[in-house]
Design a protein around this motif. Structure first.
Motif, PDB file in Angstrom:
ATOM      1  N   ASP A   1      -9.030  -8.125  -1.231  1.00 50.14           N
ATOM      2  CA  ASP A   1     -10.420  -8.050  -1.684  1.00 50.14           C
ATOM      3  C   ASP A   1     -10.606  -6.981  -2.748  1.00 50.14           C
ATOM      4  OD1 ASP A   1     -11.327 -10.053   0.022  1.00 50.14           O
ATOM      5  OD2 ASP A   1     -11.601  -8.640   1.672  1.00 50.14           O
ATOM      6  N   ALA A   2      -9.555  -6.293  -3.105  1.00 45.15           N
ATOM      7  CA  ALA A   2      -9.622  -5.182  -4.051  1.00 45.15           C
ATOM      8  C   ALA A   2      -9.844  -5.667  -5.481  1.00 45.15           C
ATOM      9  CB  ALA A   2      -8.319  -4.380  -3.995  1.00 45.15           C
ATOM     10  N   GLU A   3     -10.279  -4.746  -6.311  1.00 42.81           N
ATOM     11  CA  GLU A   3     -10.335  -5.019  -7.746  1.00 42.81           C
ATOM     12  C   GLU A   3      -8.901  -4.977  -8.258  1.00 42.81           C
ATOM     13  OE1 GLU A   3     -12.048  -3.047 -11.877  1.00 42.81           O
ATOM     14  OE2 GLU A   3     -12.866  -2.386  -9.965  1.00 42.81           O
ATOM     15  N   CYS A   4      -8.396  -6.086  -8.756  1.00 41.39           N
ATOM     16  CA  CYS A   4      -7.012  -6.189  -9.220  1.00 41.39           C
ATOM     17  C   CYS A   4      -6.974  -6.040 -10.740  1.00 41.39           C
ATOM     18  CB  CYS A   4      -6.413  -7.526  -8.800  1.00 41.39           C
ATOM     19  SG  CYS A   4      -6.330  -7.731  -7.014  1.00 41.39           S
ATOM     20  N   ILE A   5      -6.169  -5.092 -11.193  1.00 40.06           N
ATOM     21  CA  ILE A   5      -6.102  -4.775 -12.620  1.00 40.06           C
ATOM     22  C   ILE A   5      -4.665  -4.962 -13.101  1.00 40.06           C
ATOM     23  CG2 ILE A   5      -6.484  -2.998 -14.372  1.00 40.06           C
ATOM     24  CD1 ILE A   5      -8.404  -1.673 -12.266  1.00 40.06           C
ATOM     25  N   TYR A   6      -4.489  -5.860 -14.055  1.00 42.14           N
ATOM     26  CA  TYR A   6      -3.161  -6.133 -14.603  1.00 42.14           C
ATOM     27  C   TYR A   6      -2.713  -4.992 -15.508  1.00 42.14           C
ATOM     28  CZ  TYR A   6       0.564  -8.299 -17.256  1.00 42.14           C
ATOM     29  OH  TYR A   6       1.770  -8.558 -17.853  1.00 42.14           O
ATOM     30  N   VAL A   7      -1.500  -4.478 -15.268  1.00 40.10           N
ATOM     31  CA  VAL A   7      -0.957  -3.399 -16.094  1.00 40.10           C
ATOM     32  C   VAL A   7       0.448  -3.738 -16.587  1.00 40.10           C
ATOM     33  CG1 VAL A   7      -2.361  -1.570 -15.067  1.00 40.10           C
ATOM     34  CG2 VAL A   7      -0.138  -2.105 -14.069  1.00 40.10           C
TER      35      VAL A   7
ATOM     36  N   ALA B   1      -7.254  -1.793   0.311  1.00 44.93           N
ATOM     37  CA  ALA B   1      -7.293  -1.074  -0.969  1.00 44.93           C
ATOM     38  C   ALA B   1      -8.570  -1.375  -1.744  1.00 44.93           C
ATOM     39  CB  ALA B   1      -6.083  -1.467  -1.815  1.00 44.93           C
ATOM     40  N   SER B   2      -9.011  -0.400  -2.524  1.00 42.78           N
ATOM     41  CA  SER B   2     -10.152  -0.588  -3.418  1.00 42.78           C
ATOM     42  C   SER B   2      -9.713  -1.126  -4.772  1.00 42.78           C
ATOM     43  CB  SER B   2     -10.887   0.737  -3.620  1.00 42.78           C
ATOM     44  OG  SER B   2     -11.360   1.233  -2.408  1.00 42.78           O
ATOM     45  N   PHE B   3      -8.565  -0.643  -5.242  1.00 37.29           N
ATOM     46  CA  PHE B   3      -8.005  -1.037  -6.530  1.00 37.29           C
ATOM     47  C   PHE B   3      -6.540  -1.371  -6.350  1.00 37.29           C
ATOM     48  CE2 PHE B   3     -11.417   1.866  -7.534  1.00 37.29           C
ATOM     49  CZ  PHE B   3     -12.060   1.254  -8.600  1.00 37.29           C
ATOM     50  N   ILE B   4      -6.075  -2.361  -7.070  1.00 36.62           N
ATOM     51  CA  ILE B   4      -4.652  -2.680  -7.107  1.00 36.62           C
ATOM     52  C   ILE B   4      -4.255  -2.824  -8.568  1.00 36.62           C
ATOM     53  CG2 ILE B   4      -2.880  -4.376  -6.537  1.00 36.62           C
ATOM     54  CD1 ILE B   4      -4.597  -5.118  -4.082  1.00 36.62           C
TER      55      ILE B   4
ATOM     56  N   LEU C   1       5.625  -8.980 -11.801  1.00 33.91           N
ATOM     57  CA  LEU C   1       6.601  -9.242 -10.757  1.00 33.91           C
ATOM     58  C   LEU C   1       5.985  -9.583  -9.403  1.00 33.91           C
ATOM     59  CD1 LEU C   1       9.285  -6.527 -11.552  1.00 33.91           C
ATOM     60  CD2 LEU C   1       9.230  -8.926 -12.240  1.00 33.91           C
ATOM     61  N   ILE C   2       4.678  -9.412  -9.251  1.00 39.53           N
ATOM     62  CA  ILE C   2       4.051  -9.682  -7.963  1.00 39.53           C
ATOM     63  C   ILE C   2       3.807 -11.183  -7.790  1.00 39.53           C
ATOM     64  CG2 ILE C   2       1.678  -9.407  -8.739  1.00 39.53           C
ATOM     65  CD1 ILE C   2       1.164  -7.939  -6.036  1.00 39.53           C
ATOM     66  N   ASP C   3       4.013 -11.654  -6.593  1.00 36.80           N
ATOM     67  CA  ASP C   3       3.698 -13.037  -6.245  1.00 36.80           C
ATOM     68  C   ASP C   3       2.169 -13.144  -6.194  1.00 36.80           C
ATOM     69  OD1 ASP C   3       3.012 -15.340  -4.669  1.00 36.80           O
ATOM     70  OD2 ASP C   3       5.048 -15.360  -3.867  1.00 36.80           O
ATOM     71  N   SER C   4       1.584 -14.060  -6.920  1.00 40.03           N
ATOM     72  CA  SER C   4       0.127 -14.161  -7.002  1.00 40.03           C
ATOM     73  C   SER C   4      -0.525 -14.413  -5.639  1.00 40.03           C
ATOM     74  CB  SER C   4      -0.288 -15.247  -7.991  1.00 40.03           C
ATOM     75  OG  SER C   4       0.186 -16.505  -7.560  1.00 40.03           O
ATOM     76  N   SER C   5       0.218 -14.964  -4.692  1.00 39.73           N
ATOM     77  CA  SER C   5      -0.347 -15.204  -3.364  1.00 39.73           C
ATOM     78  C   SER C   5      -0.668 -13.894  -2.648  1.00 39.73           C
ATOM     79  CB  SER C   5       0.591 -16.057  -2.514  1.00 39.73           C
ATOM     80  OG  SER C   5       1.759 -15.339  -2.169  1.00 39.73           O
ATOM     81  N   ILE C   6       0.020 -12.815  -3.019  1.00 39.18           N
ATOM     82  CA  ILE C   6      -0.277 -11.499  -2.438  1.00 39.18           C
ATOM     83  C   ILE C   6      -1.657 -11.041  -2.898  1.00 39.18           C
ATOM     84  CG2 ILE C   6       0.372  -9.055  -2.409  1.00 39.18           C
ATOM     85  CD1 ILE C   6       3.314 -10.020  -2.645  1.00 39.18           C
ATOM     86  N   LEU C   7      -1.940 -11.176  -4.176  1.00 37.48           N
ATOM     87  CA  LEU C   7      -3.249 -10.771  -4.703  1.00 37.48           C
ATOM     88  C   LEU C   7      -4.367 -11.649  -4.158  1.00 37.48           C
ATOM     89  CD1 LEU C   7      -2.341 -10.049  -8.429  1.00 37.48           C
ATOM     90  CD2 LEU C   7      -2.614  -8.411  -6.565  1.00 37.48           C
ATOM     91  N   ASP C   8      -4.057 -12.897  -3.891  1.00 36.27           N
ATOM     92  CA  ASP C   8      -5.067 -13.816  -3.346  1.00 36.27           C
ATOM     93  C   ASP C   8      -5.576 -13.359  -1.987  1.00 36.27           C
ATOM     94  OD1 ASP C   8      -4.784 -15.382  -5.587  1.00 36.27           O
ATOM     95  OD2 ASP C   8      -3.450 -16.837  -4.612  1.00 36.27           O
ATOM     96  N   ARG C   9      -4.775 -12.586  -1.264  1.00 35.31           N
ATOM     97  CA  ARG C   9      -5.159 -12.102   0.075  1.00 35.31           C
ATOM     98  C   ARG C   9      -5.945 -10.802   0.037  1.00 35.31           C
ATOM     99  NH1 ARG C   9       0.611 -11.821   2.745  1.00 35.31           N
ATOM    100  NH2 ARG C   9       1.534 -13.028   1.092  1.00 35.31           N
TER     101      ARG C   9
END
Length: 85
Positions: free
Chosen positions: A56-62, A38-41, A46-54
């Motif tokens: 490379d996308a730009e992660c945007i909190y909503v 993904a380019s953006f997430i 509710l997401i487990d932070s370990s998922i985002l750690d894996r």
């Protein structure tokens, strides 16, 4: 299907991925493959932070907890913007 094949299939597409509540073990293989390229997430609390750690996308909190509130209109704008990139 390889990650390269998945990436080619994903241009200009939006996927809604449920990751389970706070548990990376509930993530499906397909969801993991989509997140990997993904380019953006856009994510919430509710997401487990370990998922985002894996990713490379730009992660945007909503999320809408605490004092940080992202309106649905703003989320829609973010989705529209991300499809143009």
């Amino acid at each position: 299907m390889t990650a390269t094949d998945l990436h080619c299939d994903m241009r200009g597409r939006i996927y809604l991925v449920g990751a389970g509540a706070w548990c990376a073990d509930f993530l499906t293989l397909r969801a993991g493959a989509v997140l990997k390229v993904a380019s953006f997430i856009l994510y919430d609390d509710l997401i487990d932070s370990s998922i985002l750690d894996r990713c490379d996308a730009e992660c945007i909190y909503v999320g809408k907890r605490n004092e940080s509130v992202t309106t649905l209109d703003r989320i829609g704008s973010m989705i529209s913007y991300s499809r143009l990139r």
